[in-house]
Motif scaffolding. Structure first.
Motif, PDB file in Angstrom:
ATOM      1  N   MET A  80       0.837  -1.189   0.000  1.00 15.81           N
ATOM      2  CA  MET A  80       0.000   0.000   0.000  1.00 15.81           C
ATOM      3  C   MET A  80       0.875   1.243   0.000  1.00 15.81           C
ATOM      4  O   MET A  80       1.658   1.465   0.928  1.00 15.81           O
ATOM      5  CB  MET A  80      -0.910   0.023   1.224  1.00 15.81           C
ATOM      6  N   THR A  81       0.753   2.033  -1.054  1.00 11.95           N
ATOM      7  CA  THR A  81       1.561   3.241  -1.168  1.00 11.95           C
ATOM      8  C   THR A  81       0.802   4.308  -1.939  1.00 11.95           C
ATOM      9  O   THR A  81      -0.217   4.022  -2.570  1.00 11.95           O
ATOM     10  CB  THR A  81       2.900   2.930  -1.879  1.00 11.95           C
ATOM     11  N   ASP A  82       1.303   5.523  -1.897  1.00 17.19           N
ATOM     12  CA  ASP A  82       0.607   6.620  -2.569  1.00 17.19           C
ATOM     13  C   ASP A  82       1.486   7.376  -3.556  1.00 17.19           C
ATOM     14  O   ASP A  82       1.014   8.253  -4.266  1.00 17.19           O
ATOM     15  CB  ASP A  82       0.060   7.616  -1.530  1.00 17.19           C
ATOM     16  N   GLY A  83       2.773   7.067  -3.570  1.00 19.85           N
ATOM     17  CA  GLY A  83       3.643   7.892  -4.408  1.00 19.85           C
ATOM     18  C   GLY A  83       4.634   7.098  -5.213  1.00 19.85           C
ATOM     19  O   GLY A  83       4.737   5.865  -5.121  1.00 19.85           O
ATOM     20  N   LYS A  84       5.397   7.824  -6.015  1.00 20.03           N
ATOM     21  CA  LYS A  84       6.401   7.190  -6.844  1.00 20.03           C
ATOM     22  C   LYS A  84       7.622   6.809  -6.031  1.00 20.03           C
ATOM     23  O   LYS A  84       7.938   7.426  -5.022  1.00 20.03           O
ATOM     24  CB  LYS A  84       6.818   8.143  -7.972  1.00 20.03           C
ATOM     25  N   GLU A  85       8.318   5.800  -6.515  1.00 20.87           N
ATOM     26  CA  GLU A  85       9.583   5.412  -5.912  1.00 20.87           C
ATOM     27  C   GLU A  85      10.607   6.529  -6.148  1.00 20.87           C
ATOM     28  O   GLU A  85      10.743   7.048  -7.253  1.00 20.87           O
ATOM     29  CB  GLU A  85      10.061   4.114  -6.563  1.00 20.87           C
ATOM     30  N   THR A  86      11.332   6.902  -5.092  1.00 19.78           N
ATOM     31  CA  THR A  86      12.306   7.996  -5.217  1.00 19.78           C
ATOM     32  C   THR A  86      13.744   7.564  -4.916  1.00 19.78           C
ATOM     33  O   THR A  86      14.686   8.159  -5.436  1.00 19.78           O
ATOM     34  CB  THR A  86      11.940   9.166  -4.281  1.00 19.78           C
ATOM     35  N   VAL A  87      13.902   6.547  -4.071  1.00 17.39           N
ATOM     36  CA  VAL A  87      15.245   6.078  -3.716  1.00 17.39           C
ATOM     37  C   VAL A  87      15.232   4.563  -3.610  1.00 17.39           C
ATOM     38  O   VAL A  87      14.190   3.929  -3.751  1.00 17.39           O
ATOM     39  CB  VAL A  87      15.724   6.673  -2.365  1.00 17.39           C
TER      40      VAL A  87
END
Length: 321
Positions: free
Chosen positions: A200-207
């Protein structure tokens, strides 16, 4: 219904006996009728004998033969596809705790709504499911290894804290490692239990050291589908160091992760939708369709029919059949 739906279809050979009994009864009735017609004064019999329906005397025998047929079906061991709780499975619940989760487009906030729904999901899982919990932001942390101890998981969900960045791939790798370690411990002769990751997530992968799409492909090879829940709206905004920053939900990435892993994608744009998604997942994960024993209804019908046969014989003939 085919013979493949029966555990022991050879018991149906008893129906030959039922058919022979039926034929024997019919022959016996005809012989009896001939004897009565041969040796009885019909005029006298009609005056002194009470009239009754001829068919009524066959009721006990009909019930008895029907009971034998029903009980034969029960002995054959009929089976039917039924929804039954899973005896063993492993689920890793992977929850995003990046700063974007404090957005209030989902009331009271994305994180609080997620915590509430995740706890409901945890408490509603069937007892045979081993559930683990991972939180991730800039790195992934295994908060609870797979366990049937539900209070331990709900307590950890309550303690989720926000942090910077989103290392989705690392979180999936950590989930697969936990599943693998647990499977080696409890596998036994049957092998490791079936597993699934709920992301469950809401955003893009950043790292992260491992890309989410690559991790999803690894999950596919390991036979671990990933159910992704994209949680939030396009209007999400958070305040970071005094600046307002837009944090729209990233549906496309979640769809791709689910596709690559052989899992399913779910969209939740409100707290109520998230609860429904978790309810759906709870049904999918906690229960399975199996061919289970379905002989009890036949046994019950056969027994009741035999009792009707006895009752009819006592009422109509003042004797048991």
């Amino acid at each position: 219904m085919s013979f493949s739906n029966f555990v022991a279809p050879w018991w149906f050979l008893l129906l030959i006996g039922v058919a022979l009994l039926t034929a024997g009864y019919v022959v016996a009735q005809r012989i009896r009728r001939k004897r009565v017609l041969r040796f009885t004064n019909l005029e006298l019999l009609e005056r002194v004998a009470p009239k009754r329906e001829r068919w009524s005397r066959h009721v006990p025998a009909a019930f008895l033969l029907a009971a034998l047929a029903l009980l034969t079906v029960a002995l054959a061991g009929p089976t039917a596809e039924q929804r039954v709780p899973r005896n063993r499975a492993t689920v890793m619940l992977v929850v995003d705790v990046s700063l974007s989760m404090k957005a209030t487009d989902i009331k009271p906030s994305r994180l609080e709504a997620a915590q509430s729904a995740a706890k409901s999901f945890t408490e509603g899982l069937t007892p045979g499911i081993n559930l683990g919990l991972i939180s991730f932001a800039g790195s992934a942390t295994v908060l609870v290894a797979p366990t049937t101890d539900r209070p331990a998981v709900t307590q950890s969900i309550d303690g989720l804290k926000l942090a910077q960045s989103t290392a989705t791939g690392d979180a999936l790798v950590a989930a697969m490692a936990s599943i693998d370690s647990f499977g080696k411990v409890v596998g036994g002769a049957e092998g490791p239990p079936p597993a699934r990751i709920v992301l469950m997530t809401d955003g893009k992968e950043t790292v992260g050291t491992r890309k989410a799409f690559d991790a999803a492909e690894d999950a596919k090879k390991a036979g671990i589908p990933i159910s992704t829940i994209s949680f939030g709206t396009e209007d999400g905004v958070v305040d970071i160091e005094g600046r307002s920053q837009s944090v729209p939900v990233d549906d496309d990435s979640m769809k791709e992760i689910a596709k690559l892993s052989g899992g399913e994608f779910f969209k939740a744009a409100s707290a109520e939708e998230l609860r429904r998604v978790y309810d759906t997942l709870g049904e999918q994960i906690g229960y399975e369709k199996k061919q289970a024993d379905a002989s009890k209804p036949w046994l019950l019908l056969g027994t009741m029919t035999a009792m009707f046969a006895a009752a009819a014989a006592l009422l109509l003939g003042q004797r048991l059949p």
